[in-house]
Design a protein around this motif. Structure first.
Motif, short mmCIF file in Angstrom:
data_model
loop_
_atom_site.label_atom_id
_atom_site.label_comp_id
_atom_site.label_asym_id
_atom_site.label_seq_id
_atom_site.Cartn_x
_atom_site.Cartn_y
_atom_site.Cartn_z
N ILE A 123 0.78 -1.25 -0.13
CA ILE A 123 -0.07 -0.15 0.00
C ILE A 123 0.95 1.23 -0.07
N VAL A 124 0.55 1.95 -0.83
CA VAL A 124 1.39 3.32 -1.06
C VAL A 124 0.23 4.64 -1.14
N CYS A 125 -0.93 4.55 -0.91
CA CYS A 125 -1.77 5.41 -0.82
C CYS A 125 -2.15 5.69 0.58
N GLN A 137 -4.82 7.38 1.94
CA GLN A 137 -6.14 7.04 2.13
C GLN A 137 -6.77 5.88 1.96
N LEU A 138 -6.01 4.74 1.17
CA LEU A 138 -6.22 3.49 1.19
C LEU A 138 -5.72 2.86 2.61
N ALA A 139 -4.57 3.35 3.33
CA ALA A 139 -4.04 2.82 4.40
C ALA A 139 -5.08 3.22 5.53
N ARG A 140 -5.47 4.40 5.66
CA ARG A 140 -6.63 4.80 6.75
C ARG A 140 -7.78 3.82 6.54
N THR A 141 -8.15 3.42 5.28
CA THR A 141 -9.32 2.47 5.17
C THR A 141 -8.93 1.22 5.68
N VAL A 142 -7.82 0.50 5.33
CA VAL A 142 -7.46 -0.73 5.73
C VAL A 142 -7.43 -0.48 7.32
N GLN A 143 -6.66 0.25 7.72
CA GLN A 143 -6.70 0.51 9.53
C GLN A 143 -7.91 0.40 10.03
N ARG A 144 -9.12 1.12 9.33
CA ARG A 144 -10.37 1.00 9.88
C ARG A 144 -11.01 -0.23 9.85
N CYS A 145 -10.87 -1.13 8.76
CA CYS A 145 -11.20 -2.27 8.79
C CYS A 145 -10.68 -3.38 9.68
N LEU A 146 -9.48 -3.21 9.70
CA LEU A 146 -8.69 -3.98 10.67
C LEU A 146 -9.04 -3.81 12.12
N GLN A 147 -9.28 -2.46 12.49
CA GLN A 147 -9.79 -2.34 14.00
C GLN A 147 -11.18 -2.25 14.08
N GLY A 148 -12.07 -2.60 13.03
CA GLY A 148 -13.34 -2.63 13.24
C GLY A 148 -13.81 -4.02 13.83
N GLY A 149 -14.78 -3.84 14.70
CA GLY A 149 -15.27 -5.13 15.52
C GLY A 149 -14.31 -5.39 16.53
N THR A 150 -13.44 -4.82 17.04
CA THR A 150 -12.49 -5.44 18.10
C THR A 150 -13.13 -5.31 19.45
N ALA A 208 4.87 -8.01 4.19
CA ALA A 208 5.11 -7.16 3.17
C ALA A 208 5.02 -5.76 2.97
N PRO A 209 5.18 -5.02 4.17
CA PRO A 209 4.92 -3.82 4.37
C PRO A 209 5.42 -2.74 3.37
N GLY A 210 6.74 -3.19 2.81
CA GLY A 210 7.25 -2.22 1.63
C GLY A 210 7.70 -1.04 2.30
N PRO A 211 7.06 0.32 1.68
CA PRO A 211 7.75 1.31 2.42
C PRO A 211 7.04 1.74 3.91
N GLY A 212 5.97 1.13 4.25
CA GLY A 212 5.78 1.39 5.61
C GLY A 212 4.49 2.47 5.67
N ILE A 213 3.78 2.68 4.77
CA ILE A 213 2.71 3.65 4.58
C ILE A 213 1.51 3.17 5.71
N LEU A 214 1.10 1.72 5.45
CA LEU A 214 0.03 1.53 6.33
C LEU A 214 0.62 1.00 7.79
#
Length: 193
Positions: free
Chosen positions: A3-5, A7-20, A32-38
């Motif tokens: 992930i390099v965007c 906005q997509l990183a924030r969306t993924v973060q919300r999905c991963l934290q949802g329902g905890t 494989a975080p790559g450059p580490g945006i997420l």
């Protein structure tokens, strides 16, 4: 494939934290975080992250980030999609064994009725995507590899083609197959976004 965007990183973060549920949060294993945006987005949201990176070009940046934090991030040189290779003898990085990975992460096995101890996020490599899905499935039914530690929540980007196979209904001639049935029996499959 990372992930390099932002906005997509924030969306993924919300999905991963949802329902905890309240209480101790599961460890998030980021493949494989790559450059580490997420990674940065997750860290800013207070998530404890284990970054499993197989590309040595990204390791210095991630390790620098790890050193600037107080245990919230752990960076490991390895490849999640080459976990528990079917070879005898010494396993050479980036391939690794799940028991060594979970020991390094500090995650102990829990009963299947307990909460999910680990959430995994990654982007499935398109090359051999179907083979990787089969390997994850075999490990699930054997209760081996990552599933030896209890239930695991997989959050993975897969191709639309494979998603349609995993979620096919009986009667969908081309899509409905053994892979479909086995995944649907063993897992709850959801389209997160």
């Amino acid at each position: 494939r990372f992930i390099v965007c932002p906005q997509l990183a924030r969306t993924v973060q919300r999905c991963l934290q949802g329902g905890t549920s309240p209480g101790p949060q599961p460890v998030l294993l980021e493949c494989a975080p790559g450059p580490g945006i997420l990674t940065r987005t997750l860290l800013n949201a207070g998530v404890r992250v284990i970054a499993l990176e197989s590309n040595s070009a990204f390791l210095p940046n991630l390790q620098s980030l790890e050193n600037s934090l107080d245990g919230q991030l752990k960076v490991i040189y390895g490849d999640f999609f080459r976990l528990d290779p079917l070879v005898t003898g010494t396993v050479k990085p980036p391939a690794m064994c799940s028991d060594k990975l979970f020991e390094t992460m500090g995650v102990a096995a829990v009963p299947w009725r307990a909460d999910v101890p680990v959430k995994i996020f990654g982007i499935l490599p398109q090359r051999k995507e179907r083979n990787t899905l089969w390997r994850l499935l075999f490990a699930l039914y054997e209760c081996s590899s990552i599933y030896r530690y209890g239930r695991v929540e997989l959050n993975i980007f897969i191709s639309e083609k494979e998603y349609k196979v995993l979620t096919a209904k009986p009667g969908e001639a081309r899509a409905y197959q053994a892979l479909t049935v086995l995944w649907q029996v063993g897992c709850e499959i959801q389209l997160l976004h």
